[in-house]
Scaffold this active site. Structure first.
Site, PDB file in Angstrom:
ATOM      1  N   GLY A  59       0.837  -1.192   0.000  1.00  0.00           N
ATOM      2  CA  GLY A  59       0.000   0.000   0.000  1.00  0.00           C
ATOM      3  C   GLY A  59       0.868   1.237   0.000  1.00  0.00           C
ATOM      4  O   GLY A  59       2.064   1.165   0.298  1.00  0.00           O
ATOM      5  N   CYS A  86       5.710  -6.061   1.615  1.00  0.00           N
ATOM      6  CA  CYS A  86       5.977  -4.622   1.609  1.00  0.00           C
ATOM      7  C   CYS A  86       5.234  -3.934   2.762  1.00  0.00           C
ATOM      8  O   CYS A  86       5.545  -4.150   3.910  1.00  0.00           O
ATOM      9  CB  CYS A  86       5.651  -4.035   0.236  1.00  0.00           C
ATOM     10  SG  CYS A  86       6.361  -2.407   0.015  1.00  0.00           S
ATOM     11  N   TYR A  87       4.202  -3.128   2.475  1.00  0.00           N
ATOM     12  CA  TYR A  87       3.456  -2.497   3.571  1.00  0.00           C
ATOM     13  C   TYR A  87       2.901  -3.566   4.513  1.00  0.00           C
ATOM     14  O   TYR A  87       2.877  -3.393   5.730  1.00  0.00           O
ATOM     15  CB  TYR A  87       2.302  -1.648   3.020  1.00  0.00           C
ATOM     16  CG  TYR A  87       1.596  -0.869   4.106  1.00  0.00           C
ATOM     17  CD1 TYR A  87       2.027   0.398   4.461  1.00  0.00           C
ATOM     18  CD2 TYR A  87       0.520  -1.423   4.792  1.00  0.00           C
ATOM     19  CE1 TYR A  87       1.402   1.100   5.493  1.00  0.00           C
ATOM     20  CE2 TYR A  87      -0.109  -0.736   5.814  1.00  0.00           C
ATOM     21  CZ  TYR A  87       0.334   0.531   6.154  1.00  0.00           C
ATOM     22  OH  TYR A  87      -0.271   1.215   7.175  1.00  0.00           O
ATOM     23  N   HIS A 176       8.633  -7.175  -3.713  1.00  0.00           N
ATOM     24  CA  HIS A 176       7.353  -7.599  -4.304  1.00  0.00           C
ATOM     25  C   HIS A 176       7.530  -8.915  -5.069  1.00  0.00           C
ATOM     26  O   HIS A 176       7.974  -8.899  -6.216  1.00  0.00           O
ATOM     27  CB  HIS A 176       6.824  -6.505  -5.241  1.00  0.00           C
ATOM     28  CG  HIS A 176       6.299  -5.328  -4.498  1.00  0.00           C
ATOM     29  ND1 HIS A 176       4.997  -5.227  -4.072  1.00  0.00           N
ATOM     30  CD2 HIS A 176       6.916  -4.218  -4.044  1.00  0.00           C
ATOM     31  CE1 HIS A 176       4.817  -4.102  -3.417  1.00  0.00           C
ATOM     32  NE2 HIS A 176       5.981  -3.467  -3.374  1.00  0.00           N
ATOM     33  N   GLU A 178       5.249 -10.630  -6.327  1.00  0.00           N
ATOM     34  CA  GLU A 178       4.178 -10.798  -7.319  1.00  0.00           C
ATOM     35  C   GLU A 178       4.511 -10.230  -8.693  1.00  0.00           C
ATOM     36  O   GLU A 178       3.832 -10.523  -9.659  1.00  0.00           O
ATOM     37  CB  GLU A 178       2.873 -10.167  -6.793  1.00  0.00           C
ATOM     38  CG  GLU A 178       2.857  -8.644  -6.673  1.00  0.00           C
ATOM     39  CD  GLU A 178       3.449  -8.103  -5.371  1.00  0.00           C
ATOM     40  OE1 GLU A 178       4.296  -8.791  -4.778  1.00  0.00           O
ATOM     41  OE2 GLU A 178       3.085  -6.988  -4.964  1.00  0.00           O
ATOM     42  N   ASP A 234     -13.412  -9.263 -24.630  1.00  0.00           N
ATOM     43  CA  ASP A 234     -13.975  -9.175 -23.269  1.00  0.00           C
ATOM     44  C   ASP A 234     -15.497  -9.268 -23.286  1.00  0.00           C
ATOM     45  O   ASP A 234     -16.095 -10.066 -22.563  1.00  0.00           O
ATOM     46  CB  ASP A 234     -13.605  -7.842 -22.590  1.00  0.00           C
ATOM     47  CG  ASP A 234     -12.132  -7.550 -22.675  1.00  0.00           C
ATOM     48  OD1 ASP A 234     -11.381  -8.493 -22.947  1.00  0.00           O
ATOM     49  OD2 ASP A 234     -11.750  -6.385 -22.488  1.00  0.00           O
ATOM     50  N   LYS A 380      -6.643  -9.758 -19.036  1.00  0.00           N
ATOM     51  CA  LYS A 380      -6.964 -10.117 -20.416  1.00  0.00           C
ATOM     52  C   LYS A 380      -6.602 -11.567 -20.769  1.00  0.00           C
ATOM     53  O   LYS A 380      -7.378 -12.285 -21.379  1.00  0.00           O
ATOM     54  CB  LYS A 380      -6.191  -9.157 -21.330  1.00  0.00           C
ATOM     55  CG  LYS A 380      -6.572  -9.217 -22.758  1.00  0.00           C
ATOM     56  CD  LYS A 380      -7.886  -8.554 -22.902  1.00  0.00           C
ATOM     57  CE  LYS A 380      -8.155  -7.887 -24.165  1.00  0.00           C
ATOM     58  NZ  LYS A 380      -9.245  -6.945 -24.043  1.00  0.00           N
TER      59      LYS A 380
END
Ligand code: XMP
Length: 524
Positions: A59, A86-87, A176, A178, A234, A380
């Site tokens: 965050g 992280c946060y 991070h 991710e 989509d 996507k």
């Protein structure tokens, strides 16, 4: 209560723009998870959800601020493994009695950590003694560990880049895992979910399909739904999924805004009416849209006008599908996660409004219909995977994205019919060359832009004074970041010559070499 029968992980979000990437990495390893804003997770709700593990995400705030967001204390008392990122790491440390210090040595971007010890999360991924690349983005850092924790890895700017309390199964990383720039980050997360939390990876696109069908049925009941089709993947996948759930309670609406590409309308109508046999209204609203856009050149106003007109048309069509006097109660949209995150500002942090995407921004507060958005959490490529799961035609699934506002946002400045006609022709030539060169599937999205600039040229001994056309082609995995495509000069030269020869109104072609960030993919 769990919304799924699968093993599941809870991700508490503190407002980072990349939180959804954690969800995505987990889903790639077959683990179902949900992202909840930290301040909407009551103790009862968390306990009832009964997750196999909890991830505290990043965050933009500082835990040193007076009103800093904190994790609900209950998460540390439930006996489930926790991974703070992280946060999330910093708030866990602070809440468990450690100390976080204000920025002394900020680290942004690529960094390297020394792996000092072994842990369940590094098993078969990082060896003790190794030096590993990670992606950092922090100012504050952990300075003193809470009781029970030890250091697993450190970097130059973060002495506690990776910490663990192996008894309680609490872990924290300053970097991070991710993002793709932490090369083994996905494996670290997988070790957390599979090794530590004991997930087996029982979640697949097939189960997503089943669950969404059940959710759609529960939401819609026996009401009517209308779904706007744009011709892109989509909205097409959304329509096919909803049709699978509720059959002919669904009517698709294809709005020809006059801002579509060459041949688009015919393709959409024939696929949905003839191939899928889904009830379809083909609404020619080009006069309405072009009239509404007259004299407007500001990109945000264009987007809002277009969003508003779409809703007017949908409202009108909802009355047309009225059954026994009851208009359609629901409007389905193919909204994806990147549309949501770039249109919502959470806690005033980095998730700022970049553009009002027409399918999320621009909806009036008093809109009569409720929204059905089954793709809202997907990226996507996950939508494409779902399309394949439903056996949709491969050339539709592989189609480049096309924005809801259509060619309007590819004509900076005022829009006129003449400019639309010119742009359409240039776009056809450009994509034809891309297909001939076998590059269509390598490129995420390619299109022409008609600039509001005229320049002087010379053709056949005569002076010309015509528009400039910019070509754009990018590679990307999710539309959130992108690189320009490095065409060979020969390709660019050939395409430029063809456009200038074949399209009246253009006498100069340029190629856009901006990545995202700092640019966006579309020009407006
Ligand atoms: P940007 O330009 O924001 O685009 O980098 C990211 C991706 O989103 C598409 N895009 C839109 N799609 N409605 C849509 O359905 C919109 O208003 C919209 N604006 C941008 C864009 O084409 C790219 O794929």
């Amino acid at each position: 209560m769990p919304k799924t029968n699968h093993e599941h992980i809870l991700i508490l979000d503190f407002g980072s723009q990349v939180t959804q990437l954690i969800a995505r990495r987990l889903r790639e390893s077959g683990v179902y998870c949900e992202v909840w804003p930290f301040n909407q997770a009551s103790d009862e709700k968390i306990k009832a959800y009964n997750p196999k593990g909890i991830i505290l995400a990043g965050g933009p705030c500082s835990v040193l601020d007076d009103d800093a967001p904190a994790a609900p204390q209950i998460v540390f008392e439930m006996g489930v493994p926790i991974f703070g990122i992280c946060y999330g790491q910093q708030t866990m440390v602070k809440q468990l009695g450690g100390v976080v210090e204000a920025e002394k040595s900020r680290e942004f971007g690529r960094a390297y950590v020394d792996v000092l010890d072994h842990s369940d999360i590094t098993t078969d991924v990082w060896d003790k003694g190794a030096n590993e690349q990670v992606w950092m983005s922090h100012g504050d850092h952990v300075a003193t560990l809470p009781e029970g924790f030890s250091v697993i890895a450190k970097s130059d700017g973060a002495p506690y880049a990776f910490i663990a309390d192996t008894d309680r199964h609490f872990y924290g990383v300053q970097f991070h895992p991710e993002v793709v720039h932490t090369p083994h980050g996905a494996d670290l997360l997988k070790n957390f979910t599979h090794n530590v939390c004991g997930c087996s990876g029982d979640w697949t696109m097939a189960s997503f399909r089943e669950e969404q069908i059940a959710k759609i049925r529960a939401q819609v009941g026996d009401e009517k739904v209308i779904c706007g089709l744009s011709g892109g993947v989509d909205s097409s996948v959304t329509a096919v999924l909803i049709h699978e759930a509720i059959g002919d309670q669904l009517t698709c609406i294809y709005v020809d805004t006059g801002l579509m590409r060459e041949g688009e309308s015919e393709q959409v109508v024939s696929l949905f009416r003839d191939h899928y046999n889904i009830p379809l209204i083909h609404e020619d609203a080009s006069d309405l849209f072009l009239g509404g856009l007259e004299g407007i050149s500001d990109p945000e106003i264009k987007r809002k006008v277009i969003g508003g007109l779409f809703i007017d048309v949908f409202d009108e069509c909802s009355r047309r599908v009225a059954d026994g006097g009851k208009p359609a109660k629901f409007l389905a949209q193919g909204t994806l996660y990147p549309d949501v995150i770039e249109s919502v500002s959470f806690t005033g942090g980095p998730s700022q409004t970049i553009k009002s995407h027409h399918n999320v921004g621009g909806l009036p507060d008093d809109m009569a219909m409720e929204l059905v958005e089954p793709m809202r959490e997907l990226f996507k490529d996950e939508v494409r995977a779902l399309g394949r799961e439903m056996n949709m035609p491969e050339d539709l699934i592989r189609r480049h994205p096309f924005p809801g506002p259509g060619l309007a946002i590819r004509i900076p400045g005022e829009i006129t019919q003449e400019k639309i006609d010119i742009l359409r022709k240039a776009d056809v030539v450009y994509l034809d060359e891309i297909r001939k060169a076998g590059l269509y599937d390598v490129i995420w999205q390619a299109f022409a832009v008609l600039l509001p600039v005229k320049t002087v040229g010379v053709m056949g001994d005569a002076r010309t004074y015509d528009y400039v056309c910019a070509l754009r082609a990018v590679t990307s995995t999710d539309g959130m970041t992108a690189d320009y495509y490095p065409f060979e000069h020969e390709f660019l030269g050939r395409t430029s010559t063809r456009i200038i020869n074949e399209v009246h109104g253009i006498n100069r072609v340029v190629y856009d070499i901006t990545s995202k960030p700092p640019g966006t993919i579309e020009w407006e």
